[in-house]
Design a protein around this motif. Structure first.
Motif, PDB file in Angstrom:
ATOM      1  N   GLY A   1       0.816  -1.226   0.000  1.00 28.89           N
ATOM      2  CA  GLY A   1       0.000   0.000   0.000  1.00 28.89           C
ATOM      3  C   GLY A   1       0.840   1.262   0.000  1.00 28.89           C
ATOM      4  O   GLY A   1       0.517   2.234   0.692  1.00 28.89           O
ATOM      5  N   ASP A   2       1.932   1.255  -0.789  1.00 33.44           N
ATOM      6  CA  ASP A   2       2.780   2.459  -0.904  1.00 33.44           C
ATOM      7  C   ASP A   2       1.983   3.606  -1.527  1.00 33.44           C
ATOM      8  O   ASP A   2       0.944   3.392  -2.161  1.00 33.44           O
ATOM      9  CB  ASP A   2       3.962   2.194  -1.846  1.00 33.44           C
ATOM     10  N   THR A   3       2.513   4.814  -1.386  1.00 30.60           N
ATOM     11  CA  THR A   3       1.955   5.959  -2.125  1.00 30.60           C
ATOM     12  C   THR A   3       3.081   6.547  -2.977  1.00 30.60           C
ATOM     13  O   THR A   3       4.205   6.700  -2.496  1.00 30.60           O
ATOM     14  CB  THR A   3       1.396   7.025  -1.165  1.00 30.60           C
ATOM     15  N   MET A   4       2.757   6.826  -4.235  1.00 32.74           N
ATOM     16  CA  MET A   4       3.752   7.396  -5.154  1.00 32.74           C
ATOM     17  C   MET A   4       3.456   8.879  -5.372  1.00 32.74           C
ATOM     18  O   MET A   4       2.285   9.272  -5.454  1.00 32.74           O
ATOM     19  CB  MET A   4       3.707   6.670  -6.485  1.00 32.74           C
ATOM     20  N   PHE A   5       4.510   9.662  -5.469  1.00 32.08           N
ATOM     21  CA  PHE A   5       4.384  11.112  -5.682  1.00 32.08           C
ATOM     22  C   PHE A   5       5.224  11.508  -6.894  1.00 32.08           C
ATOM     23  O   PHE A   5       6.364  11.049  -7.029  1.00 32.08           O
ATOM     24  CB  PHE A   5       4.907  11.885  -4.454  1.00 32.08           C
ATOM     25  N   ALA A   6       4.665  12.363  -7.735  1.00 33.14           N
ATOM     26  CA  ALA A   6       5.420  12.821  -8.908  1.00 33.14           C
ATOM     27  C   ALA A   6       5.564  14.341  -8.834  1.00 33.14           C
ATOM     28  O   ALA A   6       4.614  15.047  -8.449  1.00 33.14           O
ATOM     29  CB  ALA A   6       4.694  12.420 -10.182  1.00 33.14           C
ATOM     30  N   THR A   7       6.745  14.837  -9.182  1.00 32.29           N
ATOM     31  CA  THR A   7       6.976  16.290  -9.131  1.00 32.29           C
ATOM     32  C   THR A   7       6.503  16.968 -10.420  1.00 32.29           C
ATOM     33  O   THR A   7       6.993  16.647 -11.515  1.00 32.29           O
ATOM     34  CB  THR A   7       8.464  16.645  -8.866  1.00 32.29           C
ATOM     35  N   MET A   8       5.584  17.881 -10.271  1.00 30.71           N
ATOM     36  CA  MET A   8       5.039  18.580 -11.432  1.00 30.71           C
ATOM     37  C   MET A   8       5.894  19.783 -11.835  1.00 30.71           C
ATOM     38  O   MET A   8       5.647  20.394 -12.866  1.00 30.71           O
ATOM     39  CB  MET A   8       3.590  19.007 -11.169  1.00 30.71           C
ATOM     40  N   ILE A   9       6.896  20.109 -11.005  1.00 28.70           N
ATOM     41  CA  ILE A   9       7.853  21.161 -11.399  1.00 28.70           C
ATOM     42  C   ILE A   9       8.799  20.562 -12.437  1.00 28.70           C
ATOM     43  O   ILE A   9       8.966  21.101 -13.534  1.00 28.70           O
ATOM     44  CB  ILE A   9       8.623  21.690 -10.166  1.00 28.70           C
ATOM     45  N   SER A  10       9.370  19.396 -12.105  1.00 25.40           N
ATOM     46  CA  SER A  10      10.272  18.750 -13.066  1.00 25.40           C
ATOM     47  C   SER A  10       9.513  18.338 -14.324  1.00 25.40           C
ATOM     48  O   SER A  10      10.050  18.406 -15.426  1.00 25.40           O
ATOM     49  CB  SER A  10      10.920  17.510 -12.447  1.00 25.40           C
ATOM     50  N   ALA A  11       8.245  17.913 -14.148  1.00 26.42           N
ATOM     51  CA  ALA A  11       7.460  17.502 -15.323  1.00 26.42           C
ATOM     52  C   ALA A  11       7.273  18.696 -16.260  1.00 26.42           C
ATOM     53  O   ALA A  11       7.416  18.576 -17.479  1.00 26.42           O
ATOM     54  CB  ALA A  11       6.113  16.944 -14.884  1.00 26.42           C
ATOM     55  N   PHE A  12       6.994  19.873 -15.693  1.00 26.66           N
ATOM     56  CA  PHE A  12       6.818  21.051 -16.554  1.00 26.66           C
ATOM     57  C   PHE A  12       8.152  21.418 -17.199  1.00 26.66           C
ATOM     58  O   PHE A  12       8.223  21.648 -18.412  1.00 26.66           O
ATOM     59  CB  PHE A  12       6.257  22.238 -15.764  1.00 26.66           C
ATOM     60  N   ASP A  13       9.225  21.442 -16.385  1.00 21.48           N
ATOM     61  CA  ASP A  13      10.546  21.831 -16.909  1.00 21.48           C
ATOM     62  C   ASP A  13      11.008  20.906 -18.040  1.00 21.48           C
ATOM     63  O   ASP A  13      11.752  21.330 -18.915  1.00 21.48           O
ATOM     64  CB  ASP A  13      11.600  21.790 -15.789  1.00 21.48           C
ATOM     65  N   ALA A  14      10.579  19.636 -17.993  1.00 18.87           N
ATOM     66  CA  ALA A  14      11.059  18.664 -18.992  1.00 18.87           C
ATOM     67  C   ALA A  14      10.287  18.737 -20.314  1.00 18.87           C
ATOM     68  O   ALA A  14      10.649  18.061 -21.274  1.00 18.87           O
ATOM     69  CB  ALA A  14      10.956  17.251 -18.404  1.00 18.87           C
ATOM     70  N   LEU A  15       9.238  19.548 -20.360  1.00 16.74           N
ATOM     71  CA  LEU A  15       8.487  19.666 -21.626  1.00 16.74           C
ATOM     72  C   LEU A  15       9.297  20.497 -22.619  1.00 16.74           C
ATOM     73  O   LEU A  15      10.015  21.422 -22.221  1.00 16.74           O
ATOM     74  CB  LEU A  15       7.152  20.382 -21.374  1.00 16.74           C
TER      75      LEU A  15
END
Ligand code: SIN
Length: 291
Positions: free
Chosen positions: A132-146
């Protein structure tokens, strides 16, 4: 008190703080700074009551009482949303399948949540390993990588967000059933409306751009025809949740995790059986209009 960055694309652990005791103004300032900079904060081995959980959460702002989840709120503390698969006397203690689709909390409101604080009371295990882990994704890096042309295009666009019951139960990509959950009441359904948020959202503290769409609540990109909208949304959701942007938290009882609902999105991993007990308490801090 010390802030230690996690070995991950986002997140930090704070050690040397006991959340049973009132947090001083200087400690709080340091926590708030670490929170804005890291997106996810882990406090381990805390032994807090629901009231202490609420008191600490309130330092960040007013708390939401989640109207769409009324049947899953703590009976003595409605500011606590209970996430649990435990059934006692024929009644669910909480919402068993919360967060099984990538999302950011309450993006279906005009003023989405600033951040959430999830406290682990019971964690399922198999062969000594937590489930029952929880995963988190960074939306700052996601935006920067576009690519920069995509960043510029998105900077002028908004998306519609809505609490869409169907999305909890049907996988939009495969049309397969995800599972059943209690239907909303007619009164709750009447409260549902579309809200529109910038896709390139500015973080209210750091000023950084965050990719602000999610699979659970974002229903359309405004101004595009439905096919174009679905395609761009699918492309952005897939981009946002790549492995390279993710921290995966393995829970232990006593962990309190807080996450930023502007700069991150999250997913609860449903890899445990209905008989493996999981009990989590969540507070949800109110936020402001995205810009
Ligand atoms: C949530 O999305 O708030 C629930 C996360 C979890 O239970 O791991």
């Amino acid at each position: 008190m010390e802030v230690r960055k996690l070995d991950a694309p986002l997140g930090a652990e704070i050690v040397g703080i006991d959340l049973r005791k009132p947090v001083s103004d200087s400690q709080f300032e340091a926590v708030a700074k670490a929170f804005a900079e890291n997106g996810v904060i882990v406090f381990r081995a805390q032994d807090i009551t629901p009231q202490q959980h609420i008191d600490f959460s309130r330092r960040f702002g007013e708390l939401e009482v989640l109207k769409f989840y009324a049947q899953y709120l703590h009976k003595d503390h409605p500011e606590i949303f209970v996430v649990s698969n435990i059934v006692e006397n024929g009644k669910s203690l909480g919402l068993p399948d919360a967060g099984r689709v990538w999302h950011t909390d309450v993006s279906y409101k005009g003023e989405p949540s600033l951040g959430s604080l999830l406290y682990a009371r019971e964690v399922p295990h198999r062969e000594g390993k937590p489930l029952g882990d929880t995963m988190f994704a960074t939306m700052i890096s996601a935006f920067d990588a576009l690519p920069t042309d995509m960043q510029s295009k998105l900077s002028n666009m908004t998306a519609s967000h809505r609490l869409d019951e169907k999305r909890y139960t049907v996988d939009l990509k495969t049309q397969k059933e995800r599972g059943k959950r209690a239907q909303l009441t007619d009164e709750q359904r009447k409260m549902i409306k579309d809200v529109h948020h910038p896709i390139a959202r500015t973080h209210p503290v750091t000023g950084k751009k965050c990719l602000y769409i999610n699979e659970l609540f974002t229903v359309a990109i405004d101004g595009l025809d439905p096919t174009e909208s679905d395609e761009l949304l699918a492309q952005l959701c897939q981009h946002a949740t790549q492995q390279k942007f993710i921290y995966r938290h393995r829970w232990a009882v006593g962990d309190l995790l807080m996450w930023d609902n502007c700069s991150t999105q999250h997913l609860a991993v449903g890899d445990y059986a209905p008989t493996d007990r999981r009990l989590m308490h969540r507070t949800t801090v109110r936020g402001s209009v995205p810009f």
